[in-house]
Structures are given as C-alpha cells and as structure tokens.
Design an enzyme around this catalytic site. Structure first.
Site, PDB file in Angstrom:
ATOM      1  N   HIS A 189       0.885  -1.166   0.000  1.00  0.00           N
ATOM      2  CA  HIS A 189       0.000   0.000   0.000  1.00  0.00           C
ATOM      3  C   HIS A 189       0.922   1.215   0.000  1.00  0.00           C
ATOM      4  O   HIS A 189       1.640   1.447   0.974  1.00  0.00           O
ATOM      5  CB  HIS A 189      -0.918  -0.003   1.228  1.00  0.00           C
ATOM      6  CG  HIS A 189      -1.934  -1.108   1.182  1.00  0.00           C
ATOM      7  ND1 HIS A 189      -2.342  -1.797   2.289  1.00  0.00           N
ATOM      8  CD2 HIS A 189      -2.611  -1.622   0.126  1.00  0.00           C
ATOM      9  CE1 HIS A 189      -3.240  -2.709   1.922  1.00  0.00           C
ATOM     10  NE2 HIS A 189      -3.419  -2.615   0.613  1.00  0.00           N
TER      11      HIS A 189
ATOM     12  N   GLU B  55       1.554   3.580   2.927  1.00  0.00           N
ATOM     13  CA  GLU B  55       1.991   3.039   4.224  1.00  0.00           C
ATOM     14  C   GLU B  55       3.510   2.903   4.152  1.00  0.00           C
ATOM     15  O   GLU B  55       4.047   1.971   3.568  1.00  0.00           O
ATOM     16  CB  GLU B  55       1.289   1.703   4.483  1.00  0.00           C
ATOM     17  CG  GLU B  55      -0.222   1.909   4.610  1.00  0.00           C
ATOM     18  CD  GLU B  55      -1.026   0.624   4.514  1.00  0.00           C
ATOM     19  OE1 GLU B  55      -0.436  -0.466   4.625  1.00  0.00           O
ATOM     20  OE2 GLU B  55      -2.252   0.724   4.318  1.00  0.00           O
TER      21      GLU B  55
ATOM     22  N   HIS C  31       2.892  -3.240   6.792  1.00  0.00           N
ATOM     23  CA  HIS C  31       1.854  -2.245   6.500  1.00  0.00           C
ATOM     24  C   HIS C  31       1.833  -1.176   7.599  1.00  0.00           C
ATOM     25  O   HIS C  31       2.639  -1.196   8.525  1.00  0.00           O
ATOM     26  CB  HIS C  31       0.488  -2.934   6.444  1.00  0.00           C
ATOM     27  CG  HIS C  31       0.309  -3.830   5.259  1.00  0.00           C
ATOM     28  ND1 HIS C  31      -0.519  -3.518   4.215  1.00  0.00           N
ATOM     29  CD2 HIS C  31       0.866  -5.030   4.955  1.00  0.00           C
ATOM     30  CE1 HIS C  31      -0.472  -4.493   3.314  1.00  0.00           C
ATOM     31  NE2 HIS C  31       0.360  -5.423   3.746  1.00  0.00           N
TER      32      HIS C  31
ATOM     33  N   GLU D 108       1.326  -4.687  10.977  1.00  0.00           N
ATOM     34  CA  GLU D 108       0.862  -3.301  10.939  1.00  0.00           C
ATOM     35  C   GLU D 108       1.720  -2.543  11.947  1.00  0.00           C
ATOM     36  O   GLU D 108       1.664  -2.802  13.144  1.00  0.00           O
ATOM     37  CB  GLU D 108      -0.612  -3.235  11.347  1.00  0.00           C
ATOM     38  CG  GLU D 108      -1.541  -4.094  10.497  1.00  0.00           C
ATOM     39  CD  GLU D 108      -1.889  -3.440   9.171  1.00  0.00           C
ATOM     40  OE1 GLU D 108      -1.574  -2.249   8.987  1.00  0.00           O
ATOM     41  OE2 GLU D 108      -2.485  -4.124   8.322  1.00  0.00           O
TER      42      GLU D 108
HETATM   43 ZN    ZN Z   1      -1.711  -1.867   4.154  1.00  0.00          ZN
END
Ligand code: ZN
Length: 475
Positions: A83, A86, A190, A313
């Site tokens: 992404h 990110e 992420h 994350e």
């Molecule tokens: Zn992500």
C-alpha cells in the site's frame, strides 16, 4: 596520534550511514546499488518485475550465497509498501539492510543469521503508489492502490472466493517470484494499526468463520510467529495504542477475526490498513452478496507458495513525519531480527530414492496438518516444515503410492540457526522420473468450492483438512 589522519577514518562510516528520511525511488535505488557494490560478497540486487509506470520492483538478497538457493539454507523474505501510502515499513527495510550488511563479520548474531539464511528484502511492492502520494496523511491518501487503482492486497487468487480482479503487474511479479524461490517464511509490512495479523484473512465455515475466526492447520506456529514479532515491539502489546478502540490482545490477531471484532461499519474503521480495505469491500459485498472480501497476499503465500506469511501493521499513522522514523526503527529492530530467525523452526531435509537421487514433488507434511495444496519437495528434493517443539508423525508420500510415516521429535531446545535435519530415503529406484518431473500446479479456483471433478492430488488433503477442522470445532 595524528589527528589529520584520524579525521577521514572517523567521517567515513558517518558518510556511508543511511539517514532517517523518506527515500523516493531514485534515492532508494541509489542506496540499494551502493550496498550491492560495497557488500558484493553477501548481497545480490535484482528486480523481480516492473510496476504499471515501469518502476523496478527491487529485491536485495542478503546471504552467504546471495545469488542462488543452496540446499539446507532456507529462503526468507520481507515485503513492504504494497500500500503505497503506508511508508514506515519501506524505510525500516532499508535500515534493516544497512544493519545486516554493516554488522556482518562483526556481530555474532547477524553473522550467523546471514550465514544460515537467504534473506530477500523488497522495500516497495508499490513504488507508483508511494510516488503518487502528494500530501502525506495518517489515514488515507491516493497512494494506497497501484497506478491502475487496484488494491494489491486484494489482487491475489483466493482459496475461498472467486477473485475476478485483473491481476496487476506488481501482483504478477510477486507471484512469479514466489514460483522462482522456495520461500519458507515471510512478513508483509503495512501501517494504519499496530498489530501482527496471521492467516487466514478470508475463510469458510470449515476454517471457523462461524466462530469469527479462520484458522489454518498450523495455527500454533502462526500464533507463535505473530507473538515473536509483537512481544519485542514495546508499543504493539499495549492496549488501544492507536486510540481507535481497536484492542488486540498481546498485539496479535487472526486476520479474519479482525473485521467482526470491529463492530458496526461506522465505528471508525478508517485508520487500519487491512481493515480500511476490508471495510470498503464489505459494504458492497453485504449489499450485493457477490463482491469479494479478501484475496490478500498472506493467504496466497500460505496456500499456494508453501510460505508462512504474516501481516505486520507497524504504525498508527500510515505516513508519519520523518522525524519519527528513528523511533520506529528502535521499536522494530529486535522484532525484525528475531522474526527472521523463526525460519529455522521445525525440521528440514531431503527426500531421496534408493540410489540417493533427490526426489522433487514428493508430499511431505505432518500427518494431522494437511494443507489445502499439499506441501511438496522442491527440485532439490528438499522440504522445510515450520513446527514448534513436540512429537510429530511425518507423512512422506509420492503421489499415487503408499504414504511413509515417520515419528519425529523436535526437541525443546532446537539448535540455533538450523531446523532439525531429517532426510528420508524411499524404497524407489529411478522409476519415478516421469511422475516427479513436472510440478503439478495447485488449482487457481476457490479450493473450498472444488467439485469432485477436480484434481485428484488435492482432493484427499482437502477432505482431510476439513475433517480435522470439523473434529476440532465439534469435539
Ligand atoms: Zn496496508
């Protein structure tokens, strides 16, 4: 001491050190190329493909034999920035590269890790998305998707639902990369939350979705992997770090559990990376009943590539100010290193025939943890099974022949930097060449919806897998 002579020596490492700022494609390439040049004996820089806009998807490999796979040395990978908005993972991986190469030969732990593991590092899977971000934002920006506006973490084949999204160049490049290297363990990095999330992201009733979770037959290993990362990050295990009422006990979650735990769709889902995507997909799916839910990279790695992958994350804010980068590096350094070491869990070895020829495409699995697509030996006859200490019955099966069962005990204190080694010799003599010559692909259709007309090679294991899960849930 002659100060004039000392000065250049003092300045040299400082000039070479990687700074804590965001590196755009050009700066990132310059850094990777300088590492490949300065540490040529332990690194190999290559591009596994190009983005929609033609940017290289760079991978730097660090290892004792960086250019190719060697028998007994497991393949590990980190992928960040799929992404594009990110951004923390992208910079962390550049710093990890810097850390590994600059400490090799000086630091015992790093040296052993690099000598025993082939470590592949892709700092950006979505360089177009990163460059597309105009105004860095904590929650959402136009750089999440690739240049064609596809969310790459919803762009992989899915074991549970039909994914008709057009496969993007970045996704195709990663799929080809997974076919080219026998990866064992991986993580994708992420931002937008603080949690280590493990498969499955998607699910079916047989994997536990009626209990708001979706578990693999290797759930104990996945929980261990997620805990290994989260427990060494000082912020990940604290409750509600991102102040958005998302509490993940011990900083870990099952991917599928994440969504239902969030409650109604209007309860602040915007900050979480996976969740934001899932939220956007979930509404039309509920309304229309036909839209896909997931198709993420971690499920694909596990089901189709025999590679255990978790999703990390790493920051509440997706694109934090660069002054914060040193803090993120400090918080994640120990976790990033310790997680790589987990590639040495369990057992590994080769399968041979009576003439000591290695046998490819032989199924090697623990008897009571069959995979949807059976785990098979690679072209060197090698297998790697990530397992926690304990007693296991290993099933070694040449398709179409009787299984060979062997009991193996993985001791509590395994050797450092190597899984337990165990080779298997099968009672065949050279007559298997045609059978084992080609690698039968696992079907690309949703495996949970396979009818009886599909591949005989996967049917028994799917059946057993479902049976095991039913047994677990209803006992
Ligand atoms: Zn992500």
């Amino acid at each position: 001491m002659d100060l004039a002579r000392l000065w250049p020596a003092l300045l040299l490492p400082l000039a070479a050190a990687l700074d804590f700022r965001y590196h755009h494609q050009e700066g990132m390439e310059a850094f990777l190329k300088s590492v490949a040049r300065n540490y040529s004996s332990i690194t190999h820089l290559h591009s596994v493909g190009k983005s929609v806009r033609g940017r290289n998807l760079w991978v730097l490999v660090v290892g004792q034999f960086p250019k190719e796979h060697r028998v007994g040395i497991p393949e590990f990978k980190y992928v960040a920035n799929m992404h594009g908005d990110e951004t923390v993972g992208r910079e962390l991986l550049l710093h990890l590269i810097d850390y590994l190469v600059s400490r090799y030969g000086k630091d015992v732990e790093v040296t052993q890790l690099v000598n025993s593991t082939r470590i592949h590092i892709m700092p950006s899977m979505n360089p177009d998305g990163f460059e597309a971000v105009r105004k860095p934002d904590c929650y959402y920006s136009n750089g999440r998707e690739n240049h064609n506006q596809y969310d790459l973490n919803r762009n992989f084949p899915d074991a549970f639902e039909y994914n008709n999204a057009t496969r993007q160049p970045e996704t195709r490049a990663v799929m080809a990369w997974l076919r080219a290297e026998p990866f064992v363990l991986s993580a994708n990095l992420h931002g937008g939350a603080l949690v280590a999330s493990y498969p499955f992201d998607n699910g079916a009733p047989a994997t536990g979705t009626s209990h708001s979770r979706s578990l693999t037959p290797d759930d104990d290993v996945f929980q261990h992997l997620a805990h290994t990362y989260a427990s060494r990050n000082p912020n990940m295990t604290k409750p509600d770090q991102c102040k958005n009422k998302m509490n993940f006990p011990n900083g870990v979650t099952n991917g599928y559990s994440w969504y239902p735990l969030q409650g109604p769709a209007n309860s602040k889902p915007q900050s979480a990376c996976l969740h934001a995507g899932r939220f956007q997909r979930r509404l039309p799916r509920l309304a229309l009943g036909t839209r896909r839910l997931s198709s993420g990279m971690q499920d694909y790695n596990y089901v189709w590539a025999q590679c255990f992958e978790i999703t990390l994350e790493l920051s509440c804010c997706k694109y934090p100010r660069e002054e914060k980068l040193p803090y993120f590096w400090n918080d994640n350094k120990a976790s990033l290193i310790e997680y790589i070491k987990q590639v040495h869990l369990g057992i590994k070895g080769q399968v041979f025939d009576q003439n000591k020829n290695p046998l490819p495409n032989v199924i090697v699995e623990v008897q009571d943890r069959k995979h949807i697509c059976p785990f098979r030996t690679n072209k060197f006859g090698e297998y790697y099974l990530l397992l926690l200490p304990g007693s296991y019955e290993i099933n070694v099966t040449v398709p179409g022949h009787e299984p060979h069962l062997t009991k193996v005990v993985i001791p509590e204190k395994s050797q450092h930097f190597s899984a337990l080694k165990k080779n298997f010799v099968l009672p065949f003599q050279g007559q298997l060449e045609s059978l084992l010559g080609s690698n039968p692909p696992c079907p690309m259709i949703p495996l949970y919806k396979m009818s009886s007309s599909h591949s005989a090679a996967t049917k028994p294991s799917l059946f057993l897998f479902l049976l095991i899960l039913l047994h677990i849930f209803f006992k």
